[in-house]
Enzyme design. Structure first.
Site, PDB file in Angstrom:
ATOM      1  N   GLU A   1       0.038   7.344 -30.018  1.00  0.00           N
ATOM      2  CA  GLU A   1       1.042   7.582 -31.071  1.00  0.00           C
ATOM      3  C   GLU A   1       0.785   8.878 -31.829  1.00  0.00           C
ATOM      4  O   GLU A   1       1.724   9.571 -32.219  1.00  0.00           O
ATOM      5  CB  GLU A   1       1.097   6.400 -32.045  1.00  0.00           C
ATOM      6  CG  GLU A   1       1.777   5.152 -31.483  1.00  0.00           C
ATOM      7  CD  GLU A   1       0.920   4.380 -30.498  1.00  0.00           C
ATOM      8  OE1 GLU A   1      -0.295   4.654 -30.408  1.00  0.00           O
ATOM      9  OE2 GLU A   1       1.463   3.494 -29.806  1.00  0.00           O
TER      10      GLU A   1
ATOM     11  N   HIS B   1       3.827  -6.892 -35.643  1.00  0.00           N
ATOM     12  CA  HIS B   1       5.057  -6.428 -34.979  1.00  0.00           C
ATOM     13  C   HIS B   1       6.291  -6.730 -35.821  1.00  0.00           C
ATOM     14  O   HIS B   1       7.384  -6.899 -35.280  1.00  0.00           O
ATOM     15  CB  HIS B   1       5.225  -7.100 -33.607  1.00  0.00           C
ATOM     16  CG  HIS B   1       4.292  -6.606 -32.545  1.00  0.00           C
ATOM     17  ND1 HIS B   1       2.955  -6.915 -32.533  1.00  0.00           N
ATOM     18  CD2 HIS B   1       4.499  -5.810 -31.463  1.00  0.00           C
ATOM     19  CE1 HIS B   1       2.384  -6.338 -31.480  1.00  0.00           C
ATOM     20  NE2 HIS B   1       3.285  -5.669 -30.819  1.00  0.00           N
TER      21      HIS B   1
HETATM   22  C1  TPP Z   1      -0.568   0.980 -30.782  1.00  0.00           C
HETATM   23  C2  TPP Z   1       0.353   0.292 -29.874  1.00  0.00           C
HETATM   24  N1  TPP Z   1       1.208   1.008 -29.134  1.00  0.00           N
HETATM   25  C3  TPP Z   1       2.072   0.395 -28.302  1.00  0.00           C
HETATM   26  C4  TPP Z   1       2.085  -0.972 -28.194  1.00  0.00           C
HETATM   27  C5  TPP Z   1       3.084  -1.676 -27.286  1.00  0.00           C
HETATM   28  N2  TPP Z   1       2.373  -2.178 -26.124  1.00  0.00           N
HETATM   29  C6  TPP Z   1       1.881  -3.424 -26.069  1.00  0.00           C
HETATM   30  S1  TPP Z   1       0.996  -3.707 -24.688  1.00  0.00           S
HETATM   31  C7  TPP Z   1       1.270  -2.147 -24.129  1.00  0.00           C
HETATM   32  C8  TPP Z   1       0.695  -1.705 -22.822  1.00  0.00           C
HETATM   33  C9  TPP Z   1      -0.778  -1.739 -22.827  1.00  0.00           C
HETATM   34  O1  TPP Z   1      -1.257  -1.274 -21.621  1.00  0.00           O
HETATM   35  P1  TPP Z   1      -2.759  -1.549 -21.191  1.00  0.00           P
HETATM   36  O2  TPP Z   1      -3.658  -1.070 -22.284  1.00  0.00           O
HETATM   37  O3  TPP Z   1      -2.967  -0.963 -19.857  1.00  0.00           O
HETATM   38  O4  TPP Z   1      -2.895  -3.115 -21.156  1.00  0.00           O
HETATM   39  P2  TPP Z   1      -2.142  -4.145 -20.188  1.00  0.00           P
HETATM   40  O5  TPP Z   1      -0.862  -4.510 -20.857  1.00  0.00           O
HETATM   41  O6  TPP Z   1      -1.929  -3.468 -18.891  1.00  0.00           O
HETATM   42  O7  TPP Z   1      -3.050  -5.314 -20.091  1.00  0.00           O
HETATM   43  C10 TPP Z   1       2.035  -1.426 -25.024  1.00  0.00           C
HETATM   44  C11 TPP Z   1       2.474  -0.029 -24.845  1.00  0.00           C
HETATM   45  C12 TPP Z   1       1.181  -1.685 -29.008  1.00  0.00           C
HETATM   46  N3  TPP Z   1       1.151  -3.017 -28.994  1.00  0.00           N
HETATM   47  N4  TPP Z   1       0.315  -1.039 -29.806  1.00  0.00           N
END
Ligand code: TPP
Ligand code: TPP
Ligand code: MG
Ligand code: MG
Lengths: 329, 335, 329, 335
Positions: free
Chosen positions: C60, C129
């Site tokens: 971000e 959220h």
């Molecule tokens: C700071 C933040 N940015 C964006 C999100 C939205 N979001 C939730 S899970 C996710 C993907 C996370 O990817 P990864 O770290 O690879 O974990 P995975 O979901 O693959 O287990 C996103 C973008 C969030 N929850 N927090």
């Protein structure tokens, strides 16, 4: 003139609490061996060593995050944000983590953390080293917010904040530290001061001026001037913005019927807005006149002394605001 | 260290010009320090004395359309880019004639014409800004790069990491220039990170990382040129680490006592001005008179700059309320 | 019932402005090919391609920083914060950089940036959220703050925000998007709506209810109920919190003499505090009763529907607040 | 990949136990998905189906005093650590009997007794928290470690970088476990970073980085053991990258259509449950009946858990006002 400054009060509170509880530790940037940019933590490293004072890399998010994480497993960390402006880099750890953990976990975890926020102008410190961001945290449920205006209050409130089981944002105004390098003054014994208890700093009958931190000194100066004009000011210091001592505030407003609120932060959306809203909502029947807010203009902090002096409210603007409140301007 | 790059002979005029620029920075800072002591400069100063070769070497490799972001220690970068010392002093004196009309001071100085997008009071903040500028340069069709200077300490901020990842992913035309002066404020590098070469962090982003002697202006200029060519060719960013040292404390007022005297002595003996001058003497048999001439020129220039700056007006208090918004909507946004 | 939703309005505003100006681009997480978690940007990638929609890594600070940096050199970026709660990670770029650049540089640089803040509860989205953080930005000089409550306003205000030369925080309430996936509705022509002009959403004479975003719908419901009790509510939507349409607000308060302020964000330190303070300070002579604020309780947002429903103010709590203001409770 | 570590034979009972744990996670998630479709779960769900071996392997190497932080995809980590499915379902159902009394839901679940300090709704946020917990563990005198799980996407957040730097500097007893499932939300790894092995980022912090087959529970357990021993010996943190895959979309509701079918098929064929079972069959000649027995056991356990959870009370609305502060100072802090 006593030598006991806010820097002394803060240092002594930390020292006494560190002595009392081995789980109290300090974390921040250059707060250890060097004693801090403002010298506030001077001497503590020599006394307590590296397991009690942790100098971090320039990594505000990890620094505050480490403090929160340590608090989750039993520590009582005190973190310093060298200039409160840098707290923007650690907001997730404070707002989404520390403030909400107790709630999100249904009361099962807690975060006994103090964050020392070095706040306000110190003379041409300009836009990124001068901010007063207390109002943001007033808006964060789960946080407590402390803003002392005297060395005794600083000491007594910080002791309480350190013992408090919740996250506390502790605002320290640079100009109250009392001299660059903050030379050690007398040790003054101060008992912990409970959070949520305001204090009448000057008694008066015509108007209540609510103020805190450095601005309160300007308010006292203004009150002295106004006395010469036949205006009797009551000066009330909330000391803590969360919780707010509504009863103390009500008493004063009931007596004077008029309210002026003064702080250095920009007026719009400042902590004074909340105080005004409380008065207009809960003590309306006592009010005889419009609530006047006086504070930083709604600008970033400029560099030039002439501009800074214009933006930051001093005794004259405060006195004017009081006259306006009394219909004398 | 890629000193080898700087092994070809230096053109005399070019060398003299680079030397003059470094002297200008050195003397600008020394005189700023005196002026602050004399009460003319109200705010912070973070002198870059000792680090002149990075500023001059990097800027010497750039093109007109390139843009830069800098740090709290930004005077050298700005002068290296060709900024006007008079308007810089005026800004430090907080006068209307200053680059920022007295609203910014040392920490926020800019020169829009030169593409100098600003010093910054927040460690690491210039890095994403330059990254974004590079994105727009790329969108507009190339030909220019963005450059960002930052210190060793800044490489521990999240902004560094996030930006390098983004830039490598999108192959943005941006040069990341770390001035590793071995300290972040009062903290020695080995107290803020376990690695010695910041450049090694480039591998996390599949990006080239180069270490260069930051006190050798010619070497700095060469690695910058190469990195810039890569960037313009669409091959993406480079992380350049210039090893250097500040001769003074972190800011005016800090005596720098946390630094071992031998370390200071070693670096003072590797002064970037002397390194280049030594070479000019060797390659072009320049004498002391030539050096004195440069110094005298610079001094005269700074005398004039300071004199001009002192004559500039102080801003009027009500000007505080200007420039908060481009469009304050008839003042409504100020209330 | 028209099919035109807030999501439609926002998508159409972006589409029309992207068509108009090639320097307008979108940046955010999963806003491109996938069309966004809420489907708001659906179809734009197909139309404009990867040089106009930039899907970033989960970063971000770099994402907003890149938008700010691009704006410094002539772009007009629109950044999306997928859940407004994540803005905590980009506060430096917004507060210390974007908001202050024009000022710090003496007017020589500017940051024409829009940040789309996806805001509020959407049903058990819980503490991290669901936040409504608009009041923080009201307190940041240099920022403009927009909070539309209808599809037309969303479209017209976003068009203006995109053309505005200053950084604008644009709050979008999830529950106003109108259906998950936000299917494209009718294209409705809406002219840009100037910032700083509020709107009377319902005329009335006994009390002015100030509200915005999703809560305004609850206010309209409450007003309908109260009509049955013989209480005539004027519902006033500021539409933009900075600048605030003081004249519009004054007109309504002058007419009714009573003010209730409703929003979803926690009451303490919320945007309603500023509005209350403006009324109590500037329109005091019109006031006949205490200003009543009704809003989110001062808690993080809980997960359980029963709890969330208690914390978020709905029509009943709003109606109660109005009755209290009128001394009928 | 360090598959070689898992080459020694697996003890039968131990293997069965690991298998049972993985089945428990798989079925917990599958049933949660059904329960959400049935309207019993009001909030988000991010199923970890396909990633069970990471959770079970890592937790299988930990000690009682160890503490953990997790992510939005945290059910497996919690179950791997031994949490009670009944209280987990109760939390998902938003009931008072749930782990967080219905205040947290999937994204914020904890089990304090197990040292499970919480899932997290903010990507990357668990990383500094675990780092800080490790600091306190170290201050208290050792014997335990902190573990943090996070995804490939999270390694682009500043919090990752800052934390690893801090931990390596202070040699904190913390294990950084990256579950690289090749996607961050809808974005493939090569669209969010140019590197393939997240583990390579450890070099920026002078820290060991290990890549392991995240679908091989035995291998995961072995690398975790080694890293934990290093940490306990005061040698500092390790970055472990477990390559794995989620069988489903990012969250319940996402169909995962952005993933090439061949890729999905390839990973489905490398199911962590099958990998272990295949080995148990080979080494201990287990038959289908043994497998059915495990499944039936787990099913009965989950039946009971769900039944219990359904019976739990809904919280009373006014309980919203509790737990904001440990000490609300007589309610004053709530106003
Ligand atoms: C700071 C933040 N940015 C964006 C999100 C939205 N979001 C939730 S899970 C996710 C993907 C996370 O990817 P990864 O770290 O690879 O974990 P995975 O979901 O693959 O287990 C996103 C973008 C969030 N929850 N927090
Ligand atoms: C976010 C932030 N944290 C801390 C500071 C205080 N500070 C100013 S300069 C500095 C040291 C920076 O070190 P480095 O990046 O190595 O640059 P150098 O000063 O050595 O040129 C610090 C800690 C700041 N300005 N911003
Ligand atoms: Mg440095
Ligand atoms: Mg992933």
């Amino acid at each position: 003139m006593t030598k006991f400054s806010c820097a002394d009060g803060i240092r002594q509170a930390i020292d006494e609490e560190m002595e009392r509880d081995p789980d109290v530790f300090l974390i921040g940037e250059d707060i250890g061996e060097s004693g801090g940019v403002f010298g506030v933590t001077k001497g503590l490293y020599e006394k307590y060593g590296p397991t009690r004072l942790w100098d971090t890399p320039i990594s505000e998010e990890a620094m505050i995050g480490a403090a929160v994480g340590a608090a989750l497993v039993g520590a009582r960390p005190i973190a310093e944000i060298m200039f409160g402006d840098f707290v923007v880099l650690a907001m997730d750890m404070l707002v989404n983590q520390a403030a909400k953990t107790h709630y999100m976990t249904g009361g099962r975890l807690s975060v006994p953390l103090v964050v020392r926020m070095v706040t306000g102008t110190a003379g041409s410190t300009a836009a990124q080293h001068s901010q007063s961001l207390e109002s943001w945290f007033v808006h964060v449920p789960g946080m407590k917010v402390v803003a002392p205006s005297s060395p005794e209050d600083a000491k007594g409130l910080l002791k309480t904040a350190i013992r408090d089981p919740d996250p506390v944002m502790f605002f320290e105004h640079k100009q109250l530290y009392g001299g660059r390098g903050g030379q050690v003054g007398d040790v003054v014994a101060v008992e912990p001061i409970p959070l949520g208890v305001g204090r009448v700093r000057r008694e008066g009958s015509d108007v209540t001026i609510v103020s805190y931190l450095k601005t309160l000194e300007h308010v006292l100066d203004a009150a002295a001037t106004l006395e010469g004009e036949g205006i009797s000011c009551e000066v009330w210091d909330p000391r803590t913005l969360v919780p707010l001592d509504r009863e103390g505030l009500r008493r004063s407003v009931a007596k004077t019927g008029r309210v002026v609120i003064a702080h250095e932060a920009p007026v719009r959306g400042g902590a004074g807005a909340e105080i005004a809203a409380v008065v207009a909502g809960e003590f309306f029947e006592h009010l005889k006149a419009p609530i006047v807010r006086v504070g930083g203009h709604n600008t970033p902090m400029p560099y030039a002394p002439e501009l800074e002096g214009y933006v930051v409210p001093g005794p004259e603007r405060i006195a004017e605001a009081v006259r306006r409140c009394l219909g004398r301007a | 260290m890629t000193d080898s790059l700087s092994d070809k002979p230096v053109d005399k005029d070019e060398g003299l010009q680079l030397y003059r620029r470094m002297v200008r920075i050195r003397r600008f800072e020394e005189r700023a320090s005196q002026l602050r002591a004399a009460g003319l400069i109200p705010g912070f100063l973070h002198p870059c004395i000792g680090q002149e070769a990075v500023a001059v070497g990097v800027c010497g490799a750039l093109g007109d359309g390139d843009v830069l972001t800098s740090t709290h220690r930004g005077h050298g970068h700005m002068l290296g880019r060709g900024a006007d010392p008079a308007r810089m002093y005026a800004e430090l004196f907080a006068r209307s004639g200053g680059y920022n009309h007295g609203k910014g001071g040392s920490l926020h100085m800019i020169d829009v014409q030169l593409g100098f997008l600003g010093a910054n009071g927040i460690v690491g903040a210039g890095i994403p800004l330059a990254t974004g500028a590079a994105l727009q340069l790329k969108r507009r069709g190339g030909g220019s790069v963005a450059v960002t200077f930052f210190g060793d300490g800044a490489t521990n901020e999240g902004s560094f990491h996030e930006s390098l990842n983004l830039a490598s992913l999108w192959k943005l035309p941006v040069l990341y220039v770390c001035e590793n002066n071995l300290y972040g404020e009062f903290t020695r590098q080995d107290h803020h990170q376990v690695i010695t070469d910041v450049a090694a962090r480039s591998s996390s982003y599949g990006m080239p990382g180069v270490v260069v002697d930051g006190n050798d202006v010619i070497a700095v200029r060469e690695v910058t040129r190469e990195a810039r060519e890569r960037a313009l060719a669409g091959e993406g960013p480079t992380l350049i680490e210039a090893k250097t040292y500040r001769h003074r404390g972190h800011f005016e007022g800090d005596m720098g006592r946390y630094r071992p005297p031998e370390e200071v002595a070693r670096w003072m003996a590797h002064d970037p001005l002397d390194v280049l001058w030594g070479r000019l003497v060797k390659e072009h048999a320049l004498d002391e008179a030539a050096r004195d001439a440069v110094r005298a020129d610079v001094e005269a220039e700074l005398d004039a700059a300071i004199a001009w700056a002192k004559e500039q007006e102080h801003p009027a208090p009500e000007q505080s309320l200007e420039d908060v918004y481009v469009d304050s909507i008839g003042g409504a946004a100020l209330r």
